[in-house]
Scaffold this motif. Structure first.
Motif, PDB file in Angstrom:
ATOM      1  N   GLY A  68       3.088  -7.362   1.608  1.00 23.70           N
ATOM      2  CA  GLY A  68       4.119  -6.704   0.706  1.00 23.70           C
ATOM      3  C   GLY A  68       3.640  -6.019  -0.588  1.00 23.70           C
ATOM      4  O   GLY A  68       4.352  -5.454  -1.630  1.00 23.70           O
TER       5      GLY A  68
ATOM      6  N   ARG B 259       9.943   2.524   6.016  1.00 24.70           N
ATOM      7  CA  ARG B 259      10.608   1.255   5.532  1.00 24.70           C
ATOM      8  C   ARG B 259      10.895   1.259   4.287  1.00 24.70           C
ATOM      9  O   ARG B 259      11.894   0.684   3.546  1.00 24.70           O
ATOM     10  CB  ARG B 259       9.695   0.182   6.143  1.00 24.70           C
TER      11      ARG B 259
ATOM     12  N   GLN C  33      -3.498  -6.683   3.107  1.00 28.22           N
ATOM     13  CA  GLN C  33      -2.395  -5.519   3.623  1.00 28.22           C
ATOM     14  C   GLN C  33      -1.274  -6.533   4.493  1.00 28.22           C
ATOM     15  O   GLN C  33      -1.503  -7.589   4.948  1.00 28.22           O
ATOM     16  CB  GLN C  33      -2.990  -4.924   4.640  1.00 28.22           C
TER      17      GLN C  33
HETATM   18  C1  LIG Z   1      -0.501   1.501   4.260  1.00 26.23           C
HETATM   19  C2  LIG Z   1      -0.644   0.402   2.948  1.00 26.23           C
HETATM   20  C3  LIG Z   1      -0.881   1.273   1.778  1.00 26.23           C
HETATM   21  C4  LIG Z   1       0.453  -0.197   3.136  1.00 26.23           C
HETATM   22  O1  LIG Z   1       0.232  -1.338   2.103  1.00 26.23           O
HETATM   23  P1  LIG Z   1       0.738  -2.871   2.616  1.00 26.23           P
HETATM   24  O2  LIG Z   1       0.507  -3.653   1.716  1.00 26.23           O
HETATM   25  O3  LIG Z   1      -0.103  -3.056   4.000  1.00 26.23           O
HETATM   26  O4  LIG Z   1       2.222  -2.773   2.977  1.00 26.23           O
HETATM   27  P2  LIG Z   1       3.442  -3.833   2.959  1.00 26.23           P
HETATM   28  O5  LIG Z   1       2.700  -5.248   3.082  1.00 26.23           O
HETATM   29  O6  LIG Z   1       4.164  -3.641   1.877  1.00 26.23           O
HETATM   30  O7  LIG Z   1       4.140  -3.365   4.173  1.00 26.23           O
HETATM   31  C5  LIG Z   1       3.440  -3.618   5.735  1.00 26.23           C
HETATM   32  C6  LIG Z   1       3.527  -2.756   6.636  1.00 26.23           C
HETATM   33  O8  LIG Z   1       2.464  -1.400   6.034  1.00 26.23           O
HETATM   34  C7  LIG Z   1       2.155  -0.840   7.361  1.00 26.23           C
HETATM   35  N1  LIG Z   1       0.497  -1.568   7.449  1.00 26.23           N
HETATM   36  C8  LIG Z   1       0.143  -2.686   7.148  1.00 26.23           C
HETATM   37  N2  LIG Z   1      -1.306  -2.609   7.440  1.00 26.23           N
HETATM   38  C9  LIG Z   1      -1.669  -1.454   7.656  1.00 26.23           C
HETATM   39  C10 LIG Z   1      -2.870  -0.801   7.806  1.00 26.23           C
HETATM   40  N3  LIG Z   1      -4.080  -1.441   8.008  1.00 26.23           N
HETATM   41  N4  LIG Z   1      -2.777   0.571   8.117  1.00 26.23           N
HETATM   42  C11 LIG Z   1      -1.705   1.241   8.171  1.00 26.23           C
HETATM   43  N5  LIG Z   1      -0.474   0.845   7.841  1.00 26.23           N
HETATM   44  C12 LIG Z   1      -0.456  -0.645   7.676  1.00 26.23           C
HETATM   45  C13 LIG Z   1       2.685  -1.645   8.692  1.00 26.23           C
HETATM   46  O9  LIG Z   1       3.862  -0.808   8.977  1.00 26.23           O
HETATM   47  C14 LIG Z   1       3.073  -3.098   7.948  1.00 26.23           C
HETATM   48  O10 LIG Z   1       4.148  -3.498   8.572  1.00 26.23           O
HETATM   49  P3  LIG Z   1       3.917  -4.799   9.489  1.00 26.23           P
HETATM   50  O11 LIG Z   1       3.301  -5.981   8.342  1.00 26.23           O
HETATM   51  O12 LIG Z   1       5.107  -5.344   9.948  1.00 26.23           O
HETATM   52  O13 LIG Z   1       3.107  -4.199  10.461  1.00 26.23           O
HETATM   53  C15 LIG Z   1      -1.773  -0.381   3.328  1.00 26.23           C
HETATM   54  O14 LIG Z   1      -1.830  -0.933   4.575  1.00 26.23           O
HETATM   55  C16 LIG Z   1      -3.369   0.320   3.653  1.00 26.23           C
HETATM   56  O15 LIG Z   1      -4.019   0.427   2.404  1.00 26.23           O
HETATM   57  N6  LIG Z   1      -3.740   1.022   4.637  1.00 26.23           N
HETATM   58  C17 LIG Z   1      -5.085   1.558   4.943  1.00 26.23           C
HETATM   59  C18 LIG Z   1      -5.090   2.913   3.955  1.00 26.23           C
HETATM   60  C19 LIG Z   1      -4.023   3.570   4.351  1.00 26.23           C
HETATM   61  O16 LIG Z   1      -3.686   3.993   5.478  1.00 26.23           O
HETATM   62  N7  LIG Z   1      -3.153   4.134   3.420  1.00 26.23           N
HETATM   63  C20 LIG Z   1      -1.989   5.136   3.558  1.00 26.23           C
HETATM   64  C21 LIG Z   1      -2.487   6.641   3.475  1.00 26.23           C
HETATM   65  S1  LIG Z   1      -1.216   7.792   3.351  1.00 26.23           S
END
Ligand SMILES: CC(C)(COP(=O)(O)OP(=O)(O)OC[C@H]1O[C@@H](n2cnc3c(N)ncnc32)[C@H](O)[C@@H]1OP(=O)(O)O)[C@@H](O)C(=O)NCCC(=O)NCCS
Length: 180
Positions: free
Chosen positions: A111, A150, A108
């Motif tokens: 990107g 974003r 996570q």
């Molecule tokens: C939300 C999620 C899909 C984003 O995917 P990602 O690969 O982490 O996202 P990216 O790397 O492209 O972007 C990063 C941003 O996502 C968000 N993010 C990162 N980790 C996160 C987490 N554990 N939970 C929620 N949002 C998160 C933040 O805004 C982050 O920005 P930051 O690193 O500046 O804090 C992923 O973090 C995740 O699977 N989270 C847990 C499950 C979830 O909440 N899914 C969404 C259900 S609607």
């Protein structure tokens, strides 16, 4: 951070064994359990279709997303934002709903989520039917909402108005216009 697309592969859930699915964890139990226990049945019965994401250097699935056909009611301001050059007397706009999106905990914030959103927009845009919007019921948490903002989603004002009286919404309906 840029994702190396050459290392990413996608497999439909029908082609992934249960044992492999069970190795996935994003840290949010509802999303993990959906993939482990329910996603296959939801696919079989036409409710939502799940794609599992793999990375060449990682032994377990690094993510998954699920998609379903949808339609969205837009208020007049939102309709204006679409910038249609003619008056289309329709109140519901064709959409694809991102019903689930999750990335493994260890990757996570690298990107992958943003990469998957781009990929999903590409899939929806190249479907042999019209799709104007991608929708998502985003978990009502600051980090999740800021992630979707974003990558180009905005809150549905029609839904906000309808559900405005509720104190704490568990999810927020957001949409992204594929033509902007
Ligand atoms: C939300 C999620 C899909 C984003 O995917 P990602 O690969 O982490 O996202 P990216 O790397 O492209 O972007 C990063 C941003 O996502 C968000 N993010 C990162 N980790 C996160 C987490 N554990 N939970 C929620 N949002 C998160 C933040 O805004 C982050 O920005 P930051 O690193 O500046 O804090 C992923 O973090 C995740 O699977 N989270 C847990 C499950 C979830 O909440 N899914 C969404 C259900 S609607």
């Amino acid at each position: 951070m840029a994702v190396d697309a050459s290392k990413i592969s996608l497999r439909h859930i029908r082609d992934v064994e249960d044992g492999v699915l069970r190795q996935f964890s994003c840290g949010r139990s509802q999303l993990d359990e959906f993939l482990h226990e329910d996603a296959r049945d939801y696919d079989k019965h036409g409710l939502t279709s799940t794609v599992v994401v793999f990375h060449a250097d990682v032994a377990v699935p690094i993510g998954y997303f699920s998609l379903t056909a949808d339609s969205v009611h837009l208020n007049s301001g939102e309709r204006t934002d679409l910038g249609l050059p003619f008056d289309a007397p329709i109140s519901y706009y064709p959409a694809v709903k991102l019903t689930k999106l999750a990335v493994i905990e260890s990757m996570q914030s690298t990107g992958v989520g943003e990469y998957l959103i781009d990929l999903i927009c590409g899939i929806a845009s190249s479907a042999p039917f019209a799709v104007r919007l991608i929708t998502v019921d985003a978990v009502n948490l600051e980090r999740v909402l800021s992630f979707y903002e974003r990558v180009g989603f905005m809150e549905s004002l029609s839904e906000k108005k309808e559900r405005g009286a509720q104190k704490m919404r568990e999810t927020i309906l957001m949409f992204k216009d594929l033509y902007q």
